[in-house]
Each structure stands twice: as C-alpha cells, then as structure tokens.
Design a protein around this motif. Sequence first.
Motif, PDB file in Angstrom:
ATOM      1  N   GLU B  10       0.623  -1.168  -0.048  1.00 46.07           N
ATOM      2  CA  GLU B  10      -0.173  -0.004   0.055  1.00 46.07           C
ATOM      3  C   GLU B  10       0.614   1.479   0.116  1.00 46.07           C
ATOM      4  O   GLU B  10       0.293   2.357  -0.312  1.00 46.07           O
ATOM      5  N   PHE B  42      -3.381  11.814  -7.954  1.00 48.80           N
ATOM      6  CA  PHE B  42      -3.789  12.408  -7.012  1.00 48.80           C
ATOM      7  C   PHE B  42      -4.441  13.865  -7.595  1.00 48.80           C
ATOM      8  O   PHE B  42      -4.200  14.171  -8.575  1.00 48.80           O
ATOM      9  N   ALA B  46      -3.843  18.676  -4.279  1.00 47.98           N
ATOM     10  CA  ALA B  46      -3.005  18.166  -3.296  1.00 47.98           C
ATOM     11  C   ALA B  46      -1.713  18.130  -3.717  1.00 47.98           C
ATOM     12  O   ALA B  46      -0.721  18.003  -2.962  1.00 47.98           O
ATOM     13  N   GLU B  75       0.779   7.183   0.321  1.00 48.35           N
ATOM     14  CA  GLU B  75      -0.129   6.047   0.860  1.00 48.35           C
ATOM     15  C   GLU B  75      -1.465   6.302   0.066  1.00 48.35           C
ATOM     16  O   GLU B  75      -1.626   7.521  -0.535  1.00 48.35           O
ATOM     17  N   GLU B  76      -2.340   5.638   0.306  1.00 51.17           N
ATOM     18  CA  GLU B  76      -3.708   5.716  -0.377  1.00 51.17           C
ATOM     19  C   GLU B  76      -4.433   7.023   0.112  1.00 51.17           C
ATOM     20  O   GLU B  76      -4.788   7.651  -1.032  1.00 51.17           O
ATOM     21  N   ASP B  77      -4.513   7.678   1.033  1.00 50.82           N
ATOM     22  CA  ASP B  77      -4.967   8.950   1.362  1.00 50.82           C
ATOM     23  C   ASP B  77      -4.160   9.854   2.028  1.00 50.82           C
ATOM     24  O   ASP B  77      -4.601  11.038   2.480  1.00 50.82           O
ATOM     25  N   ARG B  78      -2.865   9.664   1.926  1.00 50.21           N
ATOM     26  CA  ARG B  78      -2.044  10.912   2.213  1.00 50.21           C
ATOM     27  C   ARG B  78      -0.475  10.694   1.946  1.00 50.21           C
ATOM     28  O   ARG B  78      -0.311   9.636   1.403  1.00 50.21           O
ATOM     29  N   ASP B 127      -0.810  19.428   6.173  1.00 46.28           N
ATOM     30  CA  ASP B 127      -1.717  19.206   7.254  1.00 46.28           C
ATOM     31  C   ASP B 127      -1.285  18.844   8.630  1.00 46.28           C
ATOM     32  O   ASP B 127      -1.789  18.845   9.465  1.00 46.28           O
ATOM     33  N   THR B 144       3.094  16.133   6.311  1.00 45.46           N
ATOM     34  CA  THR B 144       1.833  15.162   6.228  1.00 45.46           C
ATOM     35  C   THR B 144       0.824  15.921   5.265  1.00 45.46           C
ATOM     36  O   THR B 144       0.669  16.915   5.719  1.00 45.46           O
ATOM     37  N   ASN B 146      -2.898  15.529   3.770  1.00 43.52           N
ATOM     38  CA  ASN B 146      -3.974  14.431   3.441  1.00 43.52           C
ATOM     39  C   ASN B 146      -4.637  14.548   2.144  1.00 43.52           C
ATOM     40  O   ASN B 146      -4.644  15.756   1.441  1.00 43.52           O
ATOM     41  N   VAL B 147      -4.800  13.573   1.468  1.00 49.54           N
ATOM     42  CA  VAL B 147      -5.543  13.501  -0.012  1.00 49.54           C
ATOM     43  C   VAL B 147      -6.873  13.443  -0.121  1.00 49.54           C
ATOM     44  O   VAL B 147      -7.360  12.479   0.752  1.00 49.54           O
TER      45      VAL B 147
END
Lengths: 124, 147
Positions: B10, B42, B46, B75-78, B127, B144, B146-147
């Motif tokens: 992931e 993405f 972002a 990563e998937e969401d960040r 973030d 970090t 976040n997406v």
Amino acid sequence: MKMSEIASILDCRVLCCEDHMNSDVFSACGSDMMSDVLAYVKNQAVLLTGLVNTQVIRTAEMMDMVCVVFVRNKMPTEDILRVAEESGIVVMTTKHRMYEACGMLYASGLNRAEAGHAEGDGRE
Amino acid sequence: MPKVTAVNNEILYYRFDVDGDNFTSAGEASVQTKRILRRVGFPPEAIKRVSIAMYEGEINMVIHASGGVAELYIEEDRVVIVLTDHGPGIENVELAMQEGYSTAPDNIRSLGFGAGMGLPNMKRYTDGMEIETKVGEGTKITMTVNV
C-alpha cells in the motif's frame, strides 16, 4: 487572454514552448522574490520577473503557472530554457520594465487573481 | 533518479538526494515528486500542496544545510515527506516559524529566496509538520498532506 496576445501587447520574443501560445490565461503576477510567489500567489498563470535563474522556472512549475515573462530584456540561459522546455512552460522576454509590463497587461484586461495566501487560508 | 522501494503493497517509497552544492539543481526532487503524484492520479490541489512544501524544504536544505535527503511515502489517502539534513540545526524553532524571519545570507536573497517564508509556507501548505532539530547535528522535518 491568449498567451499570444500577451506576447503582442508586450512586444515579446518567445523563447520556449511556442506551441502553447494559443492557450488562455486569466491572471498574472509580478515579483522578483520567489519566496513571495510561493507564499502569496493564487492561481495566477503568468509570472513577470526581473530575476533570471532556474528557480524561477521551478517556482512557476510548483505553482502550476504556465508562462514566465522576463522583463527589461533579460535573457535566460540555455539551462533555464531547457528546464522550461521539460516543464512545458512558455518563456518570453520583453524590453519593458516590470512596472510598465504589469500595467500594460492589467490595462488590457488581464487581472490579478484574488489576493491573499494560497491554499493555506481556508483551503477553498 | 530517485530510488524506489515498495515498502508494502500500500505504500510507495521514494528517496531523493538533495545536492547542497548546486543551487541550480535545487527543486529537482520536487519536480519529480510532482510528476510521480500526477501519475498516481492524486487531485491537483493536493499535488500542488505537496510540491510547494517539498520545494521550500529542498531550497532550505540547499541554503542552510549543504543538502540532505528527501523521502516520500505515498499512501492511499496521504503523502508523507521526510526531509533530513546534517546541517547546523535550527537554534530557535519558534522564531524560524515566524513569517519574515530569516538567517539566509544576502546572496540568497539576490537569488529570489531567503524572505523568511520557507518554514511558515511548509506549515501552511501541509496538514501536519513536525520539526526535530539539534544545533550542530541537523534537522529532520516530517510533513503530511492528506489527500
């Protein structure tokens, strides 16, 4: 306004990525301080500057800008143009000074975008 | 080119060396990161935030620390960016976080940087940002988005 109109208003020499000249842009900003461009610019597509180095092109790319205009007849080096070419950023040079060049574009209807901090403020 | 390692299924991991002796090449890691994130798909907003934060960090490492290493975890969401250098460290982090405060030499301002916006910008566009620093040893900044 099309980039070709910018070139015509400012009597520019186009140095790179001429094939993008038909694209529309809606706003511009003028600055020699890349730190400020990174901090305050919001969705402006064109950067007018008297600073000539590779980081001008990199800054433009980071900000999703599509065109850099060097004022006062400043000429970018081959290295700078190569970076612009790779990034697909139109580069032009004009004989006009910064104040005049910005004024001419503004008077021709190319606006600044909303002022203020970029995405950080409110993240709209 | 960055070194790429798949940490697990992931997380995509990239490592970039940031050359401290070459102001011209500063920002190459950010340019590559921008292209990688576009390929991943993405959202542009972002991607812009990640690239600006990383670019400011790269410029800082070149100006203050003779370069360093930029690591990217997708990563998937960040997206997590880790910037590590063995420079002089930051004496007063609170002061360094103030807009307009800069310890960059004058010649850097003539290159268009050193306005004291780097660290505040990195915080503004991300973030989360953590600074670990020790005077005389170096600095590690973890950001970090976040997406």
